[in-house]
Design an enzyme around this catalytic site. Structure first.
Site, PDB file in Angstrom:
ATOM      1  N   TYR A   1      -2.026  -1.741  10.327  1.00  0.00           N
ATOM      2  CA  TYR A   1      -2.021  -1.818   8.856  1.00  0.00           C
ATOM      3  C   TYR A   1      -0.719  -1.220   8.315  1.00  0.00           C
ATOM      4  O   TYR A   1      -0.029  -1.830   7.495  1.00  0.00           O
ATOM      5  CB  TYR A   1      -3.232  -1.051   8.318  1.00  0.00           C
ATOM      6  CG  TYR A   1      -3.481  -1.173   6.831  1.00  0.00           C
ATOM      7  CD1 TYR A   1      -4.181  -2.259   6.317  1.00  0.00           C
ATOM      8  CD2 TYR A   1      -3.061  -0.192   5.944  1.00  0.00           C
ATOM      9  CE1 TYR A   1      -4.439  -2.370   4.954  1.00  0.00           C
ATOM     10  CE2 TYR A   1      -3.312  -0.287   4.578  1.00  0.00           C
ATOM     11  CZ  TYR A   1      -4.007  -1.375   4.093  1.00  0.00           C
ATOM     12  OH  TYR A   1      -4.266  -1.479   2.741  1.00  0.00           O
TER      13      TYR A   1
ATOM     14  N   SER B   1       0.874  -1.173   0.000  1.00  0.00           N
ATOM     15  CA  SER B   1       0.000   0.000   0.000  1.00  0.00           C
ATOM     16  C   SER B   1       0.910   1.221   0.000  1.00  0.00           C
ATOM     17  O   SER B   1       2.102   1.102   0.330  1.00  0.00           O
ATOM     18  CB  SER B   1      -0.846  -0.024   1.285  1.00  0.00           C
ATOM     19  OG  SER B   1      -1.440   1.238   1.517  1.00  0.00           O
TER      20      SER B   1
HETATM   21  P1  NAD Z   1     -11.706  -6.398  -0.346  1.00  0.00           P
HETATM   22  O1  NAD Z   1     -12.333  -6.306   0.987  1.00  0.00           O
HETATM   23  O2  NAD Z   1     -12.475  -6.014  -1.560  1.00  0.00           O
HETATM   24  O3  NAD Z   1     -11.113  -7.870  -0.580  1.00  0.00           O
HETATM   25  C1  NAD Z   1     -10.363  -8.539   0.379  1.00  0.00           C
HETATM   26  C2  NAD Z   1     -10.606 -10.025   0.238  1.00  0.00           C
HETATM   27  O4  NAD Z   1      -9.753 -10.682   1.189  1.00  0.00           O
HETATM   28  C3  NAD Z   1     -12.041 -10.454   0.542  1.00  0.00           C
HETATM   29  O5  NAD Z   1     -12.540 -11.293  -0.489  1.00  0.00           O
HETATM   30  C4  NAD Z   1     -11.907 -11.220   1.862  1.00  0.00           C
HETATM   31  O6  NAD Z   1     -12.852 -12.284   1.996  1.00  0.00           O
HETATM   32  C5  NAD Z   1     -10.491 -11.736   1.769  1.00  0.00           C
HETATM   33  N1  NAD Z   1      -9.913 -12.083   3.079  1.00  0.00           N
HETATM   34  C6  NAD Z   1      -9.964 -11.357   4.215  1.00  0.00           C
HETATM   35  N2  NAD Z   1      -9.370 -12.000   5.208  1.00  0.00           N
HETATM   36  C7  NAD Z   1      -8.913 -13.176   4.687  1.00  0.00           C
HETATM   37  C8  NAD Z   1      -8.212 -14.286   5.224  1.00  0.00           C
HETATM   38  N3  NAD Z   1      -7.857 -14.334   6.508  1.00  0.00           N
HETATM   39  N4  NAD Z   1      -7.906 -15.313   4.402  1.00  0.00           N
HETATM   40  C9  NAD Z   1      -8.280 -15.286   3.096  1.00  0.00           C
HETATM   41  N5  NAD Z   1      -8.955 -14.274   2.544  1.00  0.00           N
HETATM   42  C10 NAD Z   1      -9.265 -13.226   3.328  1.00  0.00           C
HETATM   43  O7  NAD Z   1     -10.379  -5.498  -0.223  1.00  0.00           O
HETATM   44  P2  NAD Z   1      -9.357  -4.896  -1.301  1.00  0.00           P
HETATM   45  O8  NAD Z   1      -9.444  -3.434  -1.183  1.00  0.00           O
HETATM   46  O9  NAD Z   1      -9.502  -5.539  -2.618  1.00  0.00           O
HETATM   47  O10 NAD Z   1      -7.974  -5.313  -0.612  1.00  0.00           O
HETATM   48  C11 NAD Z   1      -7.095  -6.277  -1.150  1.00  0.00           C
HETATM   49  C12 NAD Z   1      -5.692  -5.939  -0.695  1.00  0.00           C
HETATM   50  O11 NAD Z   1      -5.317  -4.663  -1.214  1.00  0.00           O
HETATM   51  C13 NAD Z   1      -5.515  -5.857   0.821  1.00  0.00           C
HETATM   52  O12 NAD Z   1      -4.276  -6.435   1.195  1.00  0.00           O
HETATM   53  C14 NAD Z   1      -5.484  -4.361   1.072  1.00  0.00           C
HETATM   54  O13 NAD Z   1      -4.772  -4.032   2.236  1.00  0.00           O
HETATM   55  C15 NAD Z   1      -4.770  -3.890  -0.176  1.00  0.00           C
HETATM   56  N6  NAD Z   1      -4.950  -2.481  -0.479  1.00  0.00           N
HETATM   57  C16 NAD Z   1      -6.202  -1.973  -0.666  1.00  0.00           C
HETATM   58  C17 NAD Z   1      -6.331  -0.626  -0.939  1.00  0.00           C
HETATM   59  C18 NAD Z   1      -7.671   0.000  -1.155  1.00  0.00           C
HETATM   60  O14 NAD Z   1      -7.747   1.247  -1.131  1.00  0.00           O
HETATM   61  N7  NAD Z   1      -8.743  -0.757  -1.367  1.00  0.00           N
HETATM   62  C19 NAD Z   1      -5.210   0.197  -1.019  1.00  0.00           C
HETATM   63  C20 NAD Z   1      -3.940  -0.366  -0.818  1.00  0.00           C
HETATM   64  C21 NAD Z   1      -3.833  -1.715  -0.549  1.00  0.00           C
END
Ligand code: NAD
Length: 260
Positions: free
Chosen positions: A155, A142
């Site tokens: 985080y 991130s």
């Molecule tokens: P999201 O909530 O859309 O998807 C996350 C997925 O992870 C979900 O399907 C959930 O069921 C799954 N998950 C959660 N805990 C789990 C576990 N213990 N084992 C297996 N699966 C699990 O979120 P997203 O925004 O797509 O996030 C995905 C990644 O991107 C994360 O690591 C997040 O930190 C990172 N990220 C997101 C953003 C943002 O702004 N959305 C920015 C930077 C980084």
């Protein structure tokens, strides 16, 4: 197609960024494994991909559980014959100032983001080394791998930690042609972000619109969210890169937030 014949294991691929990566990798010829805590959503995501004629498999995996991770990776290898790409992407967010954060929530965050990355890496590396055809490991960091924001201590800590893991795996895997890199997205409108907008508004005592404009997008060059497609394109570049020239690196995809 850039990933023909490759097998990609993608955690958290039932939703948001991971789902988009799975879809793009499938279009590019990869067989994709949708490994997620939410089996029903994983099955829906896999069904969409197989309906388009590509190969996809949904597997229920909690990335913090070593036995489940190992079993999930073995099932993937059995189904598709190996593992070439790992995208360690599963993640959650918990919004709390440090003084109010419970120890249990601190540990839960580090477990999902860091233990999950370690366990999936270890399980996939075993096959990548045995196959002898290299591999690509991609961590979903991130901008918070490099910057901090209020209310996000575990985080920010975990996302910084992924940089160290990626650099170490890059050094250890280099002689076997295994690359490890980190993607550092800015804010992307996924369920993870939609959930935290009202939570941040409450904690900071401001409106939800101000959370978006004055917290999330304040340092972008254009006031825009990053899209899941933007992040997937960067993942494809790392996954398809053919040599050790691109390893141990991290790349921000964030509309200019956090320029280096
Ligand atoms: P999201 O909530 O859309 O998807 C996350 C997925 O992870 C979900 O399907 C959930 O069921 C799954 N998950 C959660 N805990 C789990 C576990 N213990 N084992 C297996 N699966 C699990 O979120 P997203 O925004 O797509 O996030 C995905 C990644 O991107 C994360 O690591 C997040 O930190 C990172 N990220 C997101 C953003 C943002 O702004 N959305 C920015 C930077 C980084």
């Amino acid at each position: 197609m850039q990933l023909s014949g490759k097998v990609a294991f993608i955690t958290g691929a039932a939703s948001g960024i991971g789902k988009q990566i799975a879809e793009l990798f499938a279009v590019e010829g990869a067989s994709v494994v949708i490994a997620d805590l939410n089996l029903q959503a994983a099955q829906q995501a896999a069904a969409q991909i197989t309906a388009s004629g590509a190969q996809a498999l949904a597997i229920e995996v909690d990335v913090t559980d070593e036995d489940q991770v190992n079993a999930g990776v073995e099932a993937a290898v059995k189904a598709f014959g190996g593992i070439d790409i790992l995208v360690s992407n599963a993640g959650i967010q918990i919004i709390q100032p440090v003084q109010d954060l419970s120890y249990a929530d601190w540990k839960k965050m580090l477990a999902i983001h860091l233990d999950g990355a370690f366990l999936t890496t270890k399980a996939c590396l075993k096959h990548m080394y045995a196959q002898g055809r290299g591999g690509s490991i991609i961590y979903m960091g991130s901008v918070h791998s490099k910057e901090a924001s209020k209310l996000k201590a575990p985080y920010v800590t975990a996302k910084h930690g992924l940089l160290g893991l990626a650099k170490t795996v890059a050094k250890e895997g280099g002689s076997a042609g295994i690359h490890a890199n980190v993607i550092c997205p800015g804010f992307v409108r996924t369920p993870l972000v939609d959930k935290q907008i009202p939570e941040q508004a409450k904690e900071l005592g401001i409106s939800e619109e101000d959370v978006i404009q004055k917290v999330m997008l304040k340092d972008t060059v254009d006031g825009e969210f990053t899209s899941t497609e933007d992040v997937a394109r960067v993942a494809l570049m790392f996954a398809a890169f053919p040599s050790n020239a691109l390893t141990g690196q991290s790349l921000m995809v964030s509309h200019g937030w956090g320029m280096e």
